[in-house]
Design a protein around this motif. Structure first.
Motif, PDB file in Angstrom:
ATOM      1  N   LEU A   1      25.737  -0.440 -87.618  1.00 31.47           N
ATOM      2  CA  LEU A   1      25.073   0.142 -86.285  1.00 31.47           C
ATOM      3  C   LEU A   1      25.027  -1.604 -84.517  1.00 31.47           C
ATOM      4  O   LEU A   1      25.520  -0.904 -83.650  1.00 31.47           O
ATOM      5  N   LEU A   2      24.877  -2.519 -85.656  1.00 29.48           N
ATOM      6  CA  LEU A   2      24.990  -4.398 -84.555  1.00 29.48           C
ATOM      7  C   LEU A   2      26.634  -4.274 -85.043  1.00 29.48           C
ATOM      8  O   LEU A   2      26.609  -5.838 -84.307  1.00 29.48           O
ATOM      9  N   ALA A   3      27.446  -3.878 -85.547  1.00 29.19           N
ATOM     10  CA  ALA A   3      29.164  -3.994 -85.696  1.00 29.19           C
ATOM     11  C   ALA A   3      29.044  -5.842 -86.139  1.00 29.19           C
ATOM     12  O   ALA A   3      30.283  -6.742 -85.645  1.00 29.19           O
ATOM     13  N   MET A   4      28.676  -5.695 -87.126  1.00 24.99           N
ATOM     14  CA  MET A   4      28.347  -7.315 -87.861  1.00 24.99           C
ATOM     15  C   MET A   4      27.695  -7.228 -89.290  1.00 24.99           C
ATOM     16  O   MET A   4      27.703  -6.096 -89.698  1.00 24.99           O
ATOM     17  N   GLU A   5      28.284  -8.468 -89.930  1.00 26.35           N
ATOM     18  CA  GLU A   5      28.711  -8.768 -91.633  1.00 26.35           C
ATOM     19  C   GLU A   5      27.075  -9.569 -91.156  1.00 26.35           C
ATOM     20  O   GLU A   5      27.381  -9.891 -91.177  1.00 26.35           O
ATOM     21  N   PRO A   6      26.632  -9.120 -92.602  1.00 27.65           N
ATOM     22  CA  PRO A   6      25.191  -9.827 -92.776  1.00 27.65           C
ATOM     23  C   PRO A   6      25.651 -11.217 -93.007  1.00 27.65           C
ATOM     24  O   PRO A   6      26.389 -11.083 -94.222  1.00 27.65           O
ATOM     25  N   SER A   7      24.715 -12.585 -94.299  1.00 24.19           N
ATOM     26  CA  SER A   7      24.907 -13.664 -94.647  1.00 24.19           C
ATOM     27  C   SER A   7      23.995 -12.990 -95.863  1.00 24.19           C
ATOM     28  O   SER A   7      24.762 -13.126 -97.245  1.00 24.19           O
ATOM     29  N   GLU A   8      23.379 -12.114 -95.869  1.00 22.39           N
ATOM     30  CA  GLU A   8      22.477 -11.839 -96.905  1.00 22.39           C
ATOM     31  C   GLU A   8      21.941 -10.555 -97.024  1.00 22.39           C
ATOM     32  O   GLU A   8      21.424 -10.056 -95.598  1.00 22.39           O
ATOM     33  N   VAL A   9      21.972  -9.672 -98.150  1.00 20.80           N
ATOM     34  CA  VAL A   9      21.019  -8.692 -97.640  1.00 20.80           C
ATOM     35  C   VAL A   9      20.264  -8.464 -99.158  1.00 20.80           C
ATOM     36  O   VAL A   9      20.378  -9.235-100.175  1.00 20.80           O
ATOM     37  N   ARG A  10      18.946  -8.436 -98.726  1.00 20.79           N
ATOM     38  CA  ARG A  10      18.412  -8.199 -99.982  1.00 20.79           C
ATOM     39  C   ARG A  10      17.790  -5.947 -99.632  1.00 20.79           C
ATOM     40  O   ARG A  10      16.702  -5.952 -98.964  1.00 20.79           O
ATOM     41  N   ARG A  11      17.699  -5.550-100.818  1.00 21.62           N
ATOM     42  CA  ARG A  11      17.579  -4.577-100.496  1.00 21.62           C
ATOM     43  C   ARG A  11      16.333  -4.023-101.067  1.00 21.62           C
ATOM     44  O   ARG A  11      15.403  -4.411-101.754  1.00 21.62           O
ATOM     45  N   LYS A  12      15.319  -2.977-100.564  1.00 22.49           N
ATOM     46  CA  LYS A  12      14.081  -2.511-101.039  1.00 22.49           C
ATOM     47  C   LYS A  12      14.388  -2.019-102.070  1.00 22.49           C
ATOM     48  O   LYS A  12      15.463  -1.775-103.152  1.00 22.49           O
ATOM     49  N   GLY A  13      13.371  -2.449-103.059  1.00 24.08           N
ATOM     50  CA  GLY A  13      12.796  -1.684-104.343  1.00 24.08           C
ATOM     51  C   GLY A  13      13.340  -2.964-105.383  1.00 24.08           C
ATOM     52  O   GLY A  13      12.717  -3.133-106.669  1.00 24.08           O
ATOM     53  N   THR A  14      13.807  -3.999-104.875  1.00 26.21           N
ATOM     54  CA  THR A  14      14.700  -5.344-106.069  1.00 26.21           C
ATOM     55  C   THR A  14      13.249  -6.115-106.825  1.00 26.21           C
ATOM     56  O   THR A  14      12.275  -6.368-105.932  1.00 26.21           O
ATOM     57  N   ALA A  15      13.708  -6.838-107.310  1.00 22.99           N
ATOM     58  CA  ALA A  15      12.156  -7.785-107.701  1.00 22.99           C
ATOM     59  C   ALA A  15      13.018  -8.512-107.637  1.00 22.99           C
ATOM     60  O   ALA A  15      13.869  -9.636-107.574  1.00 22.99           O
ATOM     61  N   LEU A  16      11.507 -10.032-107.349  1.00 27.11           N
ATOM     62  CA  LEU A  16      11.960 -11.344-106.767  1.00 27.11           C
ATOM     63  C   LEU A  16      11.787 -11.945-107.703  1.00 27.11           C
ATOM     64  O   LEU A  16      11.014 -11.582-109.040  1.00 27.11           O
ATOM     65  N   ARG A  17      12.110 -13.074-107.459  1.00 20.42           N
ATOM     66  CA  ARG A  17      11.309 -13.968-109.113  1.00 20.42           C
ATOM     67  C   ARG A  17      10.135 -13.470-109.375  1.00 20.42           C
ATOM     68  O   ARG A  17      10.199 -14.426-110.966  1.00 20.42           O
ATOM     69  N   SER A  18       9.583 -13.922-109.106  1.00 20.00           N
ATOM     70  CA  SER A  18       8.083 -13.769-109.152  1.00 20.00           C
ATOM     71  C   SER A  18       7.488 -12.417-109.554  1.00 20.00           C
ATOM     72  O   SER A  18       6.582 -12.202-110.195  1.00 20.00           O
ATOM     73  N   GLY A  19       8.271 -11.429-109.732  1.00 21.44           N
ATOM     74  CA  GLY A  19       8.423 -10.001-110.339  1.00 21.44           C
ATOM     75  C   GLY A  19       8.013  -8.691-109.172  1.00 21.44           C
ATOM     76  O   GLY A  19       7.927  -8.161-109.417  1.00 21.44           O
ATOM     77  N   ARG A  20       6.841  -9.546-108.338  1.00 15.79           N
ATOM     78  CA  ARG A  20       7.279  -8.710-107.192  1.00 15.79           C
ATOM     79  C   ARG A  20       8.325  -7.703-106.917  1.00 15.79           C
ATOM     80  O   ARG A  20       9.287  -8.254-106.724  1.00 15.79           O
ATOM     81  N   ILE A  21       8.374  -6.753-106.082  1.00 17.41           N
ATOM     82  CA  ILE A  21       9.271  -6.196-105.876  1.00 17.41           C
ATOM     83  C   ILE A  21       9.478  -6.014-104.225  1.00 17.41           C
ATOM     84  O   ILE A  21       8.540  -5.849-103.279  1.00 17.41           O
ATOM     85  N   HIS A  22      10.472  -5.478-104.177  1.00 17.04           N
ATOM     86  CA  HIS A  22      10.736  -5.717-102.194  1.00 17.04           C
ATOM     87  C   HIS A  22      10.344  -4.467-101.580  1.00 17.04           C
ATOM     88  O   HIS A  22      10.928  -3.634-102.080  1.00 17.04           O
ATOM     89  N   ASP A  23       9.472  -4.831-100.717  1.00 15.18           N
ATOM     90  CA  ASP A  23       9.028  -3.218 -99.987  1.00 15.18           C
ATOM     91  C   ASP A  23       9.566  -2.674 -98.724  1.00 15.18           C
ATOM     92  O   ASP A  23       9.451  -2.119 -98.191  1.00 15.18           O
ATOM     93  N   HIS A  24      10.866  -3.784 -98.693  1.00 14.38           N
ATOM     94  CA  HIS A  24      11.542  -3.667 -97.385  1.00 14.38           C
ATOM     95  C   HIS A  24      12.902  -4.018 -97.806  1.00 14.38           C
ATOM     96  O   HIS A  24      13.148  -4.660 -97.935  1.00 14.38           O
ATOM     97  N   HIS A  25      14.197  -4.011 -96.568  1.00 13.71           N
ATOM     98  CA  HIS A  25      14.690  -4.170 -96.824  1.00 13.71           C
ATOM     99  C   HIS A  25      15.174  -5.458 -96.151  1.00 13.71           C
ATOM    100  O   HIS A  25      14.935  -5.379 -94.703  1.00 13.71           O
ATOM    101  N   VAL A  26      16.085  -6.223 -96.487  1.00 12.02           N
ATOM    102  CA  VAL A  26      16.018  -7.292 -95.736  1.00 12.02           C
ATOM    103  C   VAL A  26      17.895  -7.741 -95.684  1.00 12.02           C
ATOM    104  O   VAL A  26      18.646  -7.443 -95.884  1.00 12.02           O
ATOM    105  N   TRP A  27      18.506  -8.048 -93.876  1.00 13.93           N
ATOM    106  CA  TRP A  27      19.468  -7.979 -93.545  1.00 13.93           C
ATOM    107  C   TRP A  27      19.944  -9.146 -92.798  1.00 13.93           C
ATOM    108  O   TRP A  27      18.335  -9.360 -91.916  1.00 13.93           O
ATOM    109  N   SER A  28      20.639 -10.401 -93.853  1.00 13.19           N
ATOM    110  CA  SER A  28      19.982 -11.407 -92.442  1.00 13.19           C
ATOM    111  C   SER A  28      21.614 -12.370 -91.905  1.00 13.19           C
ATOM    112  O   SER A  28      22.128 -12.673 -92.467  1.00 13.19           O
TER     113      SER A  28
END
Length: 131
Positions: free
Chosen positions: A14-41
């Motif tokens: 949609l943005l016609a761009m590639e991100p530097s980083e993507v973090r997907r919903k459902g993946t674990a953080l180092r803290s053990g918490r689970i991402h509850d949203h996608h991140v596109w940055s």
């Protein structure tokens, strides 16, 4: 950009761009918490002031320049997408002053994105005097 449902690949399209980083919903953080949203940055990294630019906005300007393909497209992202520019700078002023040049503010407005800024103050007092 964060989203609860829209996949990062759809955002890239949609943005016609590639991100530097993507973090997907459902993946674990180092803290053990689970991402509850996608991140596109997009990240341009940390850039120090130069003789030509003492405003501390060089990285912000580079981010806006890099984001130019998304101009007019951010508004077509689905409602679950939240887009923000996160910017921080160091200030050599005890009051944390900084200047956003009018042309840069205009470019941010053209993108249609809110800017969340943080200014870090330089401590003029040496550490041994604070003790």
């Amino acid at each position: 950009m964060t989203s609860t449902e829209t996949e990062p690949e759809a955002v890239s399209q949609l943005l016609a761009m590639e991100p530097s980083e993507v973090r997907r919903k459902g993946t674990a953080l180092r803290s053990g918490r689970i991402h509850d949203h996608h991140v596109w940055s997009i990240d341009v990294g940390t850039l120090a002031n130069t003789d030509d630019d003492q405003t501390g906005t060089r990285a912000l300007r580079q981010l806006v320049d890099r984001s130019r393909p998304a101009t007019g497209r951010i508004q077509i992202l689905p409602a679950d997408c939240e887009v923000r520019i996160w910017w921080s700078a160091d200030s050599d002023s005890g009051q944390g002053g900084f200047v956003l040049p009018a042309d840069l503010v205009g470019q941010i407005a053209e993108l249609g994105v809110d800017l969340y800024g943080t200014v870090y103050l330089e401590d003029d007092e040496p550490a041994e005097q604070r003790e």
